[in-house]
Design an enzyme around this catalytic site. Structure first.
Site, PDB file in Angstrom:
ATOM      1  N   MET A   1       0.797  -1.221   0.000  1.00  0.00           N
ATOM      2  CA  MET A   1       0.000   0.000   0.000  1.00  0.00           C
ATOM      3  C   MET A   1       0.834   1.278   0.000  1.00  0.00           C
ATOM      4  O   MET A   1       0.381   2.295  -0.499  1.00  0.00           O
ATOM      5  CB  MET A   1      -0.925   0.031   1.225  1.00  0.00           C
ATOM      6  CG  MET A   1      -2.030  -0.990   1.198  1.00  0.00           C
ATOM      7  SD  MET A   1      -3.319  -0.588   0.020  1.00  0.00           S
ATOM      8  CE  MET A   1      -4.132   0.757   0.844  1.00  0.00           C
TER       9      MET A   1
ATOM     10  N   LYS B   1       3.165   7.048   7.020  1.00  0.00           N
ATOM     11  CA  LYS B   1       2.888   6.107   5.934  1.00  0.00           C
ATOM     12  C   LYS B   1       2.299   6.888   4.766  1.00  0.00           C
ATOM     13  O   LYS B   1       1.270   7.544   4.895  1.00  0.00           O
ATOM     14  CB  LYS B   1       1.906   5.022   6.385  1.00  0.00           C
ATOM     15  CG  LYS B   1       1.647   3.966   5.336  1.00  0.00           C
ATOM     16  CD  LYS B   1       0.810   2.839   5.894  1.00  0.00           C
ATOM     17  CE  LYS B   1       0.647   1.694   4.921  1.00  0.00           C
ATOM     18  NZ  LYS B   1      -0.125   0.593   5.519  1.00  0.00           N
TER      19      LYS B   1
ATOM     20  N   GLU C   1      10.608  -0.660  22.405  1.00  0.00           N
ATOM     21  CA  GLU C   1      12.009  -0.641  22.826  1.00  0.00           C
ATOM     22  C   GLU C   1      12.253  -1.466  24.086  1.00  0.00           C
ATOM     23  O   GLU C   1      13.297  -2.081  24.262  1.00  0.00           O
ATOM     24  CB  GLU C   1      12.473   0.797  23.088  1.00  0.00           C
ATOM     25  CG  GLU C   1      13.245   1.376  21.941  1.00  0.00           C
ATOM     26  CD  GLU C   1      13.796   2.737  22.257  1.00  0.00           C
ATOM     27  OE1 GLU C   1      14.914   3.008  21.797  1.00  0.00           O
ATOM     28  OE2 GLU C   1      13.141   3.531  22.955  1.00  0.00           O
TER      29      GLU C   1
END
Length: 144
Positions: free
Chosen positions: A21, A39, A142
């Site tokens: 995408m 994104k 993390e």
């Protein structure tokens, strides 16, 4: 696109990955200095009403899903005929990265599976189906 600033706010600093995408970049939010994930929908997909709607639904689904094991939605906008979703940046890598290093101890694998199941349960309760569960899309914080 690196070093480009989108929406007068998000400066793209690194390429994180690419998928069917779109492309995901690490960026800095100039309003608060936070690192975020941006994104960007592939340009050629913006001409497909079906795929564009799917991308918009992805952003809307993230906006609705507030859960510690689901990336947080931050923003969505259109920039120069490109469609963009801004999300929390998860800096610990992916399950794919973790698996490349070798087998996981059973307790660690179980913990990841339970957290993933919890996130999917939340999504399904909101009638959201992920459609692309794979190690590359399972992000690790993390702290593990």
């Amino acid at each position: 696109m690196l070093n480009q600033t989108l929406y007068n706010r998000y400066t793209l600093t690194a390429h994180i990955g690419s998928g069917a995408m779109g492309t995901v970049y690490r960026a800095t939010d100039s309003q608060n200095g936070d690192e975020v994930a941006v994104k960007v929908l592939n340009r050629e997909l913006a001409f497909s009403p079906e795929l564009l709607e799917r991308f918009r639904r992805e952003g809307e689904a993230l906006r609705q899903l507030r859960h510690p094991n689901i990336v947080e939605f931050i923003d969505a906008f259109q920039h120069d005929e490109q469609y963009v979703i801004v999300m929390e940046h998860v800096p610990g890598g992916s399950l794919h990265d973790l698996l490349k290093a070798g087998s996981l101890p059973i307790d660690r694998a179980r913990a990841i599976a339970l957290e993933l199941s919890d996130a999917l349960t939340r999504a399904h309760r909101h009638h959201v189906v992920h459609r692309d569960i794979k190690p590359e899309n399972v992000l690790i914080a993390e702290d593990g």
